[in-house]
Design a protein around this motif. Structure first.
Motif: not given
Length: 179
Positions: A28-56
């Motif tokens: 649908x031409x929506x920009x997507x960022x995917x984050x693995x919550x278990x990845x301790x090395x990942x840095x997360x910024x919510x700047x510019x993020x309109x919606x968040x889908x949480x899945x667990x």
């Protein structure tokens, strides 16, 4: 519009669900960022993020600890963002298990002090080829409660992909304001 998908998976089904949702949004031409919550090395910024889908996924009545830690750590940043929780469990696969599946979400909300704007109970999968004898017996007699299920099937998905796609589409619809 940018959507972030944050997921935590134990046996792989929730990771598969996250990729399914990512593919649906990209088509649908929506920009997507995917984050693995278990990845301790990942840095997360919510700047510019309109919606968040949480899945667990849920195992032994709990979503994965790294996922709950992520929610707790970012609950203030998530508060102003439209969020959808996909809570993946076998309990959600059966009508008589829906109340228990709902309890998993309520308990997580209490532990993390974070509540998604919407949540969907998603049926998970079983992968008997990954289980020892004891785990297969628990699956058959406790989790599936002697339902008509062949324990010799190595992998069985209860996930209803069509329903999941509809629920994600509903969440992605623009908010309509009351006139």
């Amino acid at each position: 519009m940018t959507t972030m998908i944050v997921y935590a998976t134990i046996e792989g089904q929730t990771g598969k669900i996250a990729r399914f949702v990512e593919d649906q949004l990209r088509r649908q031409d929506i920009a997507v960022q995917v984050v693995d919550a278990g990845d301790k090395a990942v840095s997360v910024s919510f700047e510019g993020v309109d919606k968040v889908i949480l899945a667990a996924s849920v195992h032994e009545r709990r979503h994965p600890k790294p996922f709950e830690v992520f929610l707790t750590a970012h609950r203030h940043e998530l508060a102003p963002i439209d969020t959808l929780l996909l809570s993946v469990s076998l309990s959600a696969a059966f009508p008589e298990g829906l109340e228990e599946a709902r309890e998993y979400v309520i308990e997580m909300n209490m532990r993390t002090d974070m509540k998604a704007d919407r949540d969907v109970l998603v049926a998970g999968a079983v992968r008997t080829n990954q289980y020892d004898f004891y785990a297969r017996q628990v699956l058959r007699h406790v989790v599936l409660r002697d339902k008509d299920f062949d324990p010799n099937v190595e992998e069985y998905e209860f996930t209803d992909w069509d329903v999941l796609a509809v629920e994600v589409s509903k969440f992605m619809e623009p908010a309509t304001s009351a006139a």
